[in-house]
Design a protein around this motif. Structure first.
Motif, mmCIF file in Angstrom:
data_model
loop_
_atom_site.group_PDB
_atom_site.id
_atom_site.type_symbol
_atom_site.label_atom_id
_atom_site.label_comp_id
_atom_site.label_asym_id
_atom_site.label_seq_id
_atom_site.Cartn_x
_atom_site.Cartn_y
_atom_site.Cartn_z
ATOM 1 N N THR A 58 0.828 -1.209 0.000
ATOM 2 C CA THR A 58 0.000 0.000 0.000
ATOM 3 C C THR A 58 0.857 1.252 0.000
ATOM 4 O O THR A 58 0.591 2.212 -0.743
ATOM 5 C CB THR A 58 -0.931 -0.014 1.226
ATOM 6 O OG1 THR A 58 -1.737 -1.195 1.185
ATOM 7 C CG2 THR A 58 -1.839 1.198 1.230
ATOM 8 N N TYR A 113 -1.591 3.491 -2.663
ATOM 9 C CA TYR A 113 -3.018 3.202 -2.755
ATOM 10 C C TYR A 113 -3.809 4.025 -1.736
ATOM 11 O O TYR A 113 -3.372 4.223 -0.596
ATOM 12 C CB TYR A 113 -3.296 1.723 -2.479
ATOM 13 C CG TYR A 113 -2.863 0.774 -3.564
ATOM 14 C CD1 TYR A 113 -2.753 1.176 -4.897
ATOM 15 C CD2 TYR A 113 -2.580 -0.555 -3.261
ATOM 16 C CE1 TYR A 113 -2.361 0.283 -5.888
ATOM 17 C CE2 TYR A 113 -2.204 -1.463 -4.240
ATOM 18 C CZ TYR A 113 -2.092 -1.031 -5.554
ATOM 19 O OH TYR A 113 -1.704 -1.925 -6.532
ATOM 20 N N ASP A 170 -8.837 4.360 -4.996
ATOM 21 C CA ASP A 170 -8.384 3.374 -5.978
ATOM 22 C C ASP A 170 -9.368 2.223 -6.109
ATOM 23 O O ASP A 170 -10.169 1.941 -5.213
ATOM 24 C CB ASP A 170 -7.005 2.842 -5.598
ATOM 25 C CG ASP A 170 -5.885 3.782 -6.008
ATOM 26 O OD1 ASP A 170 -5.829 4.137 -7.202
ATOM 27 O OD2 ASP A 170 -5.090 4.166 -5.137
ATOM 28 N N LEU A 195 -8.737 -1.680 -7.473
ATOM 29 C CA LEU A 195 -7.694 -2.600 -7.884
ATOM 30 C C LEU A 195 -8.273 -3.778 -8.664
ATOM 31 O O LEU A 195 -9.453 -4.098 -8.553
ATOM 32 C CB LEU A 195 -6.927 -3.113 -6.657
ATOM 33 C CG LEU A 195 -6.502 -2.070 -5.611
ATOM 34 C CD1 LEU A 195 -5.694 -2.732 -4.511
ATOM 35 C CD2 LEU A 195 -5.743 -0.922 -6.251
ATOM 36 N N SER A 233 -3.214 -7.752 -3.095
ATOM 37 C CA SER A 233 -4.500 -7.316 -3.654
ATOM 38 C C SER A 233 -5.551 -7.242 -2.554
ATOM 39 O O SER A 233 -5.950 -6.157 -2.152
ATOM 40 C CB SER A 233 -4.953 -8.253 -4.775
ATOM 41 O OG SER A 233 -4.128 -8.129 -5.910
ATOM 42 N N ALA A 236 -5.878 -3.857 -0.536
ATOM 43 C CA ALA A 236 -7.090 -3.072 -0.774
ATOM 44 C C ALA A 236 -7.784 -2.746 0.546
ATOM 45 O O ALA A 236 -8.218 -1.609 0.780
ATOM 46 C CB ALA A 236 -8.029 -3.830 -1.701
ATOM 47 N N ALA A 248 -5.923 -0.038 2.440
ATOM 48 C CA ALA A 248 -6.061 1.301 1.863
ATOM 49 C C ALA A 248 -7.499 1.794 1.842
ATOM 50 O O ALA A 248 -7.737 2.988 1.627
ATOM 51 C CB ALA A 248 -5.509 1.300 0.443
ATOM 52 N N ALA A 254 -9.479 0.691 -0.457
ATOM 53 C CA ALA A 254 -9.773 0.678 -1.890
ATOM 54 C C ALA A 254 -10.740 -0.460 -2.211
ATOM 55 O O ALA A 254 -10.854 -1.434 -1.469
ATOM 56 C CB ALA A 254 -8.479 0.505 -2.691
ATOM 57 N N ALA A 256 -5.507 0.345 -10.845
ATOM 58 C CA ALA A 256 -4.218 -0.350 -10.680
ATOM 59 C C ALA A 256 -4.452 -1.854 -10.765
ATOM 60 O O ALA A 256 -5.498 -2.356 -10.354
ATOM 61 C CB ALA A 256 -3.574 0.001 -9.340
#
Length: 526
Positions: free
Chosen positions: A203, A208, A212, A214, A229, A233, A236, A238, A262
């Motif tokens: 991150t 991130y 974001d 992903l 991933s 995620a 973050a 995300a 991303a």
């Protein structure tokens, strides 16, 4: 609590997930069209933890998962982590012998599978004495009574969330089995804090944020999808979109459709994407960066220009996560970057002596901080000691360090080809052969020589609509490769055997050897 203070805390995965759910409750993880929010995942994991504990399992007990990427797989993963149990995610498409070996070697007492694989898993565990429970997700019809008790995963999830159990962040969270291409697979023991450290490093490295979205096409039994991933995620805030298969022809359309910013890559993904026919809208998408390794250096700049993305390369493995990295402001194309803040890196010879910069040798690493690498190979003390000899972890990879400490990966130690007294890099051959305009994919490997050592062989997939002449291909190699590295054998194939992480299964090609129809540059000359 400030982010900096939070990052300094040592947390178990369950405590980390609960904290993330409080910070980013509405961030979602979508798998094949089914999405779950971080808050809902945390709640389901709490119920799953209670359900698993109700089976009488004790902290440290192992539970195998034999199921594809799904929201149920996420519930099981994080439920086991909250319960202090050790998750053992396995490739659901693995052969029966491989799966049986991993289930038995792990010492698992519970196996969780999806309904479509129940019959197959029942047969696998029939003689595995340690397994006491089979938990089936997604319905299905219970089979006749057997040695193990069968439960529905939905019933496990139906337990009310119980009291939070304190889990030591340094304790094992997961066993990830390596590919085992040269012998039995090894179970890599990773702690809670090692998993969280990798997610946080990813991150930070990529910047991130909650803005974001992903994208990953890698399986949940692979560290890339899990920690770079899913957990990155969540860390973050995300959103994440996951697919079970990589589609080169639809990749950028998928990114447009889902607003991807991303994605992760590895194996042959970048070469395959670059080989796709150019389109006017190649750069018309919201993606800002790609993360992974390796993108061949000869296409690196063109890939970034053509698709309008910025690439960040790293070097690491299941055992040691991100050893080197290449932050956006400090890049050297063709390398995997400089040693990260977490590891020391060296290149050594066969006697474990350091070699001069620019010299090829084995890549060895060791952590600068606790909790950044694996804790050994499960039930394999000999393999653990061998990998850690002389106080360095031996990666089994060959590489070089330049004068500024940038690492260049060459190939696997066991992927090098020995011909005429010379060590040849299969990676170098693949770069040259793969540069031919009629080649879509290539794998270089050694086959036994009738004289001594090995001969160089390549298996090649032609580009769609192209006819590949082996003699022309060998001519293309002249000058670009030293004479002893030019392939003797060329095998034209429709597809290469690939792992779900887009790595070529070279052991299959080596086992097949020189097949009927293989072109031999020395035919008629001996």
């Amino acid at each position: 609590m400030s982010p900096t203070t939070l990052e300094q805390r040592q947390l178990s995965i369950g405590a980390w997930l609960a904290n993330a759910a409080g910070r980013h409750p509405h961030a979602t993880i979508g798998i094949e069209g089914h999405a779950v929010s971080v808050a809902a995942l945390d709640a389901a994991a709490g119920r799953a933890a209670a359900g698993f504990r109700a089976l009488g399992l004790a902290p440290g007990d192992r539970v195998c998962l034999v199921m594809p990427a799904s929201t149920e797989a996420l519930h099981a993963w994080f439920g086991l982590a909250k319960a202090g149990l050790v998750e053992v995610p396995l490739n659901p498409a693995g052969g029966s012998e491989l799966l049986r070996y991993c289930i038995e070697q792990s010492g698992a007492t519970v196996v969780v599978c999806d309904a479509g694989r129940e019959a197959m898993v029942r047969e696998l565990i029939r003689d595995v004495e340690a397994v006491r429970y089979l938990v089936v997700a997604g319905g299905g019809t219970p089979k006749a009574a057997a040695r193990v008790d069968r439960l529905a995963f939905e019933d496990v999830l139906a337990h009310p969330e119980g009291p939070v159990h304190e889990v030591d962040p340094a304790s094992a969270a997961v066993i990830l089995y390596t590919s085992g291409t040269t012998g039995p697979p090894k179970g890599v023991l990773l702690s809670h804090r090692a998993n969280i450290n990798l997610a946080r490093h990813t991150t930070r490295l990529l910047g991130y944020t909650a803005n974001d979205r992903l994208y990953s096409v890698f399986p949940l039994y692979h560290s890339n999808a899990r920690y770079c991933s899913v957990m990155a995620a969540i860390e973050a805030g995300a959103d994440l979109v996951m697919h079970r298969r990589f589609s080169a022809s639809r990749f950028w359309d998928i990114c447009r459709e889902h607003g991807i910013t991303a994605f992760n890559y590895q194996g042959a993904m970048m070469s395959i994407l670059h080989k796709q026919p150019p389109r006017p809208d190649d750069a018309d998408h919201p993606v800002r960066l790609g993360f992974g390794a390796p993108c061949p250096p000869e296409i690196f700049a063109d890939f970034e220009r053509r698709f309008g993305v910025r690439l960040t390369e790293i070097y690491g493995s299941t055992e040691v996560s991100i050893v080197t990295d290449m932050p956006p402001g400090d890049r050297r194309i063709g390398t995997a970057g400089n040693e990260s803040e977490n590891y020391q890196v060296a290149i050594v010879d066969d006697q474990d002596q350091p070699v001069p910069s620019g010299t090829t040798g084995e890549i060895v690493v060791r952590p600068k901080k606790p909790g950044w690498m694996f804790d050994g190979y499960h039930r394999m003390p000999g393999a653990t000691a061998e990998s850690w000899r002389n106080l360095w972890f031996h990666t089994g990879d060959r590489g070089q360090l330049d004068d500024d400490g940038f690492l260049t990966f060459v190939d696997r130690v066991k992927d090098s080809i020995r011909r005429r007294g010379e060590n040849i890099s299969s990676w170098e051959i693949e770069r040259v052969v793969g540069g031919h305009p009629d080649v879509a994919q290539v794998a270089a490997y050694g086959v036994p020589s009738t004289l001594s050592e090995e001969e160089v062989m390549v298996a090649v997939v032609p580009r769609e609509g192209r006819i590949l002449d082996p003699a022309v291909l060998i001519g293309h190699c002249g000058g670009a490769l030293t004479s002893f590295a030019v392939p003797r054998f060329v095998r034209i194939v429709n597809a290469l055997p690939m792992t779900p992480s887009q790595r070529v299964e070279k052991y299959r090609l080596r086992a097949e050897g020189v097949t009927e129809g293989t072109w031999d540059s020395q035919a008629g000359t001996q």
